[in-house]
Design an enzyme around this catalytic site. Structure first.
Site, PDB file in Angstrom:
ATOM      1  N   ASP A   1     -33.507 -51.930 158.262  1.00 31.28           N
ATOM      2  CA  ASP A   1     -31.957 -52.582 158.600  1.00 31.28           C
ATOM      3  C   ASP A   1     -32.294 -53.211 159.461  1.00 31.28           C
ATOM      4  O   ASP A   1     -33.458 -53.553 160.518  1.00 31.28           O
ATOM      5  CB  ASP A   1     -31.548 -51.797 158.983  1.00 31.28           C
ATOM      6  CG  ASP A   1     -30.409 -51.313 157.806  1.00 31.28           C
ATOM      7  OD1 ASP A   1     -30.123 -51.394 157.399  1.00 31.28           O
ATOM      8  OD2 ASP A   1     -30.058 -49.866 158.482  1.00 31.28           O
TER       9      ASP A   1
ATOM     10  N   ARG B   1     -30.546 -42.565 162.154  1.00 34.53           N
ATOM     11  CA  ARG B   1     -29.418 -42.956 162.819  1.00 34.53           C
ATOM     12  C   ARG B   1     -28.284 -42.025 162.816  1.00 34.53           C
ATOM     13  O   ARG B   1     -28.036 -42.421 164.094  1.00 34.53           O
ATOM     14  CB  ARG B   1     -28.798 -44.111 163.062  1.00 34.53           C
ATOM     15  CG  ARG B   1     -30.339 -45.280 163.454  1.00 34.53           C
ATOM     16  CD  ARG B   1     -30.022 -47.489 162.709  1.00 34.53           C
ATOM     17  NE  ARG B   1     -28.549 -47.823 162.946  1.00 34.53           N
ATOM     18  CZ  ARG B   1     -28.346 -48.612 162.312  1.00 34.53           C
ATOM     19  NH1 ARG B   1     -28.814 -49.250 161.436  1.00 34.53           N
ATOM     20  NH2 ARG B   1     -27.483 -49.387 163.339  1.00 34.53           N
TER      21      ARG B   1
ATOM     22  N   ARG C   1     -36.817 -50.085 153.410  1.00 35.16           N
ATOM     23  CA  ARG C   1     -36.650 -51.361 153.600  1.00 35.16           C
ATOM     24  C   ARG C   1     -35.229 -51.194 155.422  1.00 35.16           C
ATOM     25  O   ARG C   1     -34.082 -51.036 155.438  1.00 35.16           O
ATOM     26  CB  ARG C   1     -34.978 -51.766 152.280  1.00 35.16           C
ATOM     27  CG  ARG C   1     -35.513 -52.238 151.213  1.00 35.16           C
ATOM     28  CD  ARG C   1     -34.496 -51.863 150.369  1.00 35.16           C
ATOM     29  NE  ARG C   1     -34.817 -51.879 149.152  1.00 35.16           N
ATOM     30  CZ  ARG C   1     -34.077 -50.964 147.871  1.00 35.16           C
ATOM     31  NH1 ARG C   1     -32.532 -51.520 148.394  1.00 35.16           N
ATOM     32  NH2 ARG C   1     -33.984 -50.622 147.048  1.00 35.16           N
TER      33      ARG C   1
END
Lengths: 255, 255
Positions: B58, B204, B56
């Site tokens: 972002d 990230r 999924r």
């Protein structure tokens, strides 16, 4: 023009046009490159300034070397500081590549002796998703050799009325192209055009015509028919704005 | 699951995430990748379908090889026609790279044995305007060698709680990274990470931490402290979404 209390600054500006309604400031509150650069300049210089570009690029069109001039009464800020500060205040898709002082009679648009544009055509079967707003996508196979032969016919001084979109109302439609190349690498066809001036949509209309020729729908000789007739209806459609980049603006002699 | 009236189709999907609110369908009418792919599938197959992605991603995150599965009762359409038709109905920034029939028990997410992500950091002084939404821009100079040393400390099986954003509520925070490389070319630093699974924002947060180490603000040993303490506050900020690309999803053995 020769006001010792003002400096004339030449900026070289790069941008990705995807998220802007073109170079030129709009009456409506639409984002434009000129507006963004003027806002950054005003914040750094502490005064309102007018930034005049060499080319009024359309919505979606990019630039690697747009040139613009602005007059400022701020005589103290060093040019590299001005460049860096403006660059820092602009979003990631607009950059100030250089800032230099030029003579008071230099004007980004009127002093230009020519411009070079790049038109990128993606001609491989797989969609280039990361380049979606940077290339024109052509799903039909193209023959770059045929496109190159056709492109060469455009070099020289011609009446380009047949390659101008109707909105153009300038008097003369005669322009001189010194370069009109087609190169291919990795499924991308790159058209590079240098001319002393360009009519409205001229590069995109040339690209649209070369695409039809590259698909085999027309022969290279079609170029001569469009040039001699001046009939816009004989040329191809206006190719997509996102394929176009203003590479650089040329100036002869003194700036 | 073993319904002879349905085919299980595995899609490989590439996209530029800039103009989407992530992979997952939203209740509000926001554009998402899943929504766009499901709409294209429904138009081609003539039935509503649910497309389940392996990751999924972002908002703003890209994919070169997202994998998704969908069940269809349309048994007649050849797979290459399905692929081409869906690809053609999708916008230029979403592509269907392949479509193949897989066994009924194959599931894009649950069957995955790992994923590889790429994180791109632009570390040269000049703004990369054409890559504005494809890289993370770091204005400070970075030392890629130091980042590489730090990245190596992440390889292996560790509790990655310190690299997970608070929103993650899965039980175990132990994951295994088989690869965590830093490479540099032309002012761009590329972090490639392969793991058997990733916590929320994990890549990230790793990138944000490596940027701080590359700037010289922390030493490579900071990685060990974050791993052993599990303290998110010791790690760097969550680096920008636009720098991240899901490169591929790995599957072992039968699909």
């Amino acid at each position: 023009m020769n006001d010792p209390r003002r400096r004339n600054i030449k900026l070289v500006i790069a941008y990705r046009g995807a998220d802007y309604h073109g170079w030129q400031r709009q009456r409506e509150h639409l984002p434009t490159i000129q507006q963004a650069v003027e806002t950054a300049a005003a914040r750094v210089l502490g005064e309102r300034v007018c930034v005049n570009g060499a080319s009024r690029t359309d919505a979606g069109v990019h630039a690697a070397g747009q040139v613009a001039t602005m007059l400022t009464g701020n005589l103290s800020i060093p040019l590299e500081n001005l460049r860096r500060a403006m660059d820092g205040k602009l979003p990631d898709d607009i950059a100030i590549r250089s800032a230099e002082e030029v003579s008071p009679d230099f004007h980004a648009s009127r002093s230009a002796s020519g411009k070079t544009y790049l038109y990128r055509i993606h001609a491989a079967p797989a969609k280039p998703v990361m380049l979606a707003d940077q290339v024109c996508i052509c799903r039909a196979p193209l023959r770059p050799d045929t496109m190159r032969l056709a492109a060469r016919r455009l070099i020289g001084t011609h009446d380009f009325a047949g390659f101008a979109s109707a909105a153009d109302e300038r008097e003369s439609t005669v322009r001189t192209l010194s370069r009109c190349d087609v190169a291919e690498t990795d499924g991308e066809i790159r058209l590079k055009v240098t001319g002393d001036g360009f009519l409205y949509h001229m590069v995109r209309n040339i690209a649209g015509t070369l695409i039809e020729i590259g698909r085999g729908r027309w022969r290279p000789g079609r170029i001569d028919e469009i040039l001699s007739s001046g009939d816009r209806r004989l040329a191809g459609h206006t190719a997509a704005a996102e394929g176009l980049t203003l590479l650089c603006v040329h100036y002869d002699g003194n700036r």
